[in-house]
Design an enzyme around this catalytic site. Structure first.
Site, PDB file in Angstrom:
ATOM      1  CG  HIS A 292      -1.166   0.261   2.209  1.00 21.79           C
ATOM      2  ND1 HIS A 292      -0.566   1.222   0.597  1.00 21.79           N
ATOM      3  CD2 HIS A 292      -2.440   0.855   2.040  1.00 21.79           C
ATOM      4  CE1 HIS A 292      -1.078   2.170   0.396  1.00 21.79           C
ATOM      5  NE2 HIS A 292      -2.295   1.622   1.117  1.00 21.79           N
TER       6      HIS A 292
ATOM      7  CG  ASP B  82      -3.479   5.539  -0.251  1.00 24.68           C
ATOM      8  OD1 ASP B  82      -3.633   4.625   0.350  1.00 24.68           O
ATOM      9  OD2 ASP B  82      -4.616   5.422  -1.130  1.00 24.68           O
TER      10      ASP B  82
ATOM     11  CD  GLU C 117      -3.638  -0.674   0.332  1.00 27.66           C
ATOM     12  OE1 GLU C 117      -4.904  -1.107   0.306  1.00 27.66           O
ATOM     13  OE2 GLU C 117      -3.383  -0.900  -0.858  1.00 27.66           O
ATOM     14  CD  GLU C 118      -2.413   2.056  -3.416  1.00 32.40           C
ATOM     15  OE1 GLU C 118      -3.607   1.424  -3.811  1.00 32.40           O
ATOM     16  OE2 GLU C 118      -1.729   2.863  -2.544  1.00 32.40           O
TER      17      GLU C 118
ATOM     18  CG  ASP D  63      -5.320   2.451   3.839  1.00 31.60           C
ATOM     19  OD1 ASP D  63      -4.979   3.616   3.271  1.00 31.60           O
ATOM     20  OD2 ASP D  63      -4.509   1.245   3.080  1.00 31.60           O
TER      21      ASP D  63
ATOM     22  CG  HIS E  83      -5.480   6.753  -5.755  1.00 26.55           C
ATOM     23  ND1 HIS E  83      -5.124   5.019  -5.865  1.00 26.55           N
ATOM     24  CD2 HIS E  83      -4.564   6.264  -4.195  1.00 26.55           C
ATOM     25  CE1 HIS E  83      -5.037   4.461  -5.237  1.00 26.55           C
ATOM     26  NE2 HIS E  83      -4.504   4.739  -4.052  1.00 26.55           N
TER      27      HIS E  83
END
Length: 367
Positions: A73, A185, A214-215, A237, A328
């Site tokens: 992603h 990420d 994706e998130e 990922d 994140h």
């Protein structure tokens, strides 16, 4: 091949470019352009679909070979302008999974039609903060962004409602071949996918897919897996690294420096439960090629693999993840050694696939 000829410095610079380039969910175009540039001399075909997903096809050496989808992603977490008040301060919505605690006093960039605008997420100074307030995490909807505007009219000349916002940070090469930046990420997954396409030499046709959104719901993967309907797929990922204070080993046993994580289950099985054939393919390849890997059973989040494996009649899917600290946040940390081992493991696994893949898979009766 191109991927193998890159120097260590060139690889780091490419990862830096991927991480520093903005691309929150729904605004991944600049990341897709980097991938397109890197794969233009590698892929037999590159296309971008209606949702912004990039699909790079590298044909296998046999027309009867299996088809493999690699999903990475392209989007990162971020914010979006939701309101401009009379004094020129901005309110915002969060895009993706963000801990409110990490937002306070961050420097951000609002990507407007007139160019990038720098802002700060402001807060009360400690001099006037009450004791009980100091103990509480301020929720994001009580925060604001200061862009230096004198009033609403000036702010509206600078930015607009709906403008995407990313965090203003920098890229740092740490000791021991570690890297630090925002958006590891999943720009590390994008880098892995590109390098795999550059190096793979297989009977299988490989689809390198940069997925969108994706998130915020695995959206791009749902669309591309339906379109491609491959024989098998891998989501590339990152995963939590439990090698720092504040995490118990049993909460996150995967650590930096010991190779990629082969995901057996994520989200306590609500996400993916990796089929036996895919699991054994990765594990046996790691053992045979002496490539370090780790096994992970997770109760936390999930990946594009969850959307892919439920597409059409079902697509056998695995997940290979790079251990990463502080996911994140604006200061994620990962090992380029783990990244390289991820590339080597998936390349070796794909190169080992035979034309009779479907027959072998049916005998194992694992999906």
């Amino acid at each position: 091949m191109k991927g193998e000829m890159m120097t260590s410095d060139e690889k780091i610079k490419l990862v830096e470019e991927l991480c520093m380039t903005p691309g929150i969910s729904g605004f991944e175009e600049k990341i897709a352009e980097i991938i397109k540039r890197e794969l233009k001399d590698v892929a037999d075909k590159i296309e971008v679909d209606k949702m912004g997903n990039l699909i790079a096809t590298k044909k296998g050496s046999s027309k009867k070979g299996p088809t493999v989808m690699l999903a990475s992603h392209m989007d990162e977490i971020g914010l979006m302008v939701s309101y401009i008040d009379d004094n020129g301060y901005l309110k915002f919505a969060t895009i993706g999974g963000i801990n409110d605690q990490m937002l306070m006093n961050q420097t951000v960039v609002i990507h407007s039609k007139n160019g990038d605008v720098t802002g700060v997420i402001g807060s009360k100074p400690p001099h006037v903060t009450k004791p009980e307030e100091k103990k509480k995490v301020v929720p994001y909807d009580e925060m604001f962004i200061d862009i230096g505007a004198k009033d609403k009219e000036q702010a509206e000349e600078m930015v607009s409602i709906g403008d995407p916002i990313t965090f203003k940070t920098w890229f740092e090469a740490f000791p021991n071949n570690l890297v630090m930046c925002k958006a590891l990420d999943n720009r590390l997954g994008c880098y892995v996918m590109m390098e795999v396409l550059k190096r793979v030499d297989s009977k299988a046709t490989v689809y390198g897919v940069g997925t969108t959104q994706e998130e915020v719901g695995l959206k791009g993967a749902k669309v591309t897996s339906y379109k491609l309907n491959p024989d098998m797929a891998f989501a590339l990922d990152v995963t939590l690294s439990g090698d720092h204070p504040g995490i118990k080993p049993e909460e996150a046993p995967v650590v930096i420096g010991k190779g990629p994580a082969v995901i057996l289950i994520d989200a306590s099985g609500r996400g993916i439960i990796t089929p036996k054939y895919i699991r054994e393919l990765l594990i046996n390849t790691g053992e045979k090629e002496e490539i370090p890997y780790q096994l992970e059973v997770s109760s936390g989040g999930t990946t594009d693999g969850t959307a892919i494996h439920l597409t059409k009649e079902g697509i056998p899917t695995g997940v290979l993840s790079v251990p990463t600290r502080y996911i994140h946040t604006t200061v994620s940390v990962a090992s380029m050694d783990d990244v390289e081992n991820t590339i080597q493991l998936i390349v070796a696994a794909i190169n080992s696939l035979e034309i009779n893949f479907k027959y072998i898979f049916s005998i194992l009766n694992t999906f």
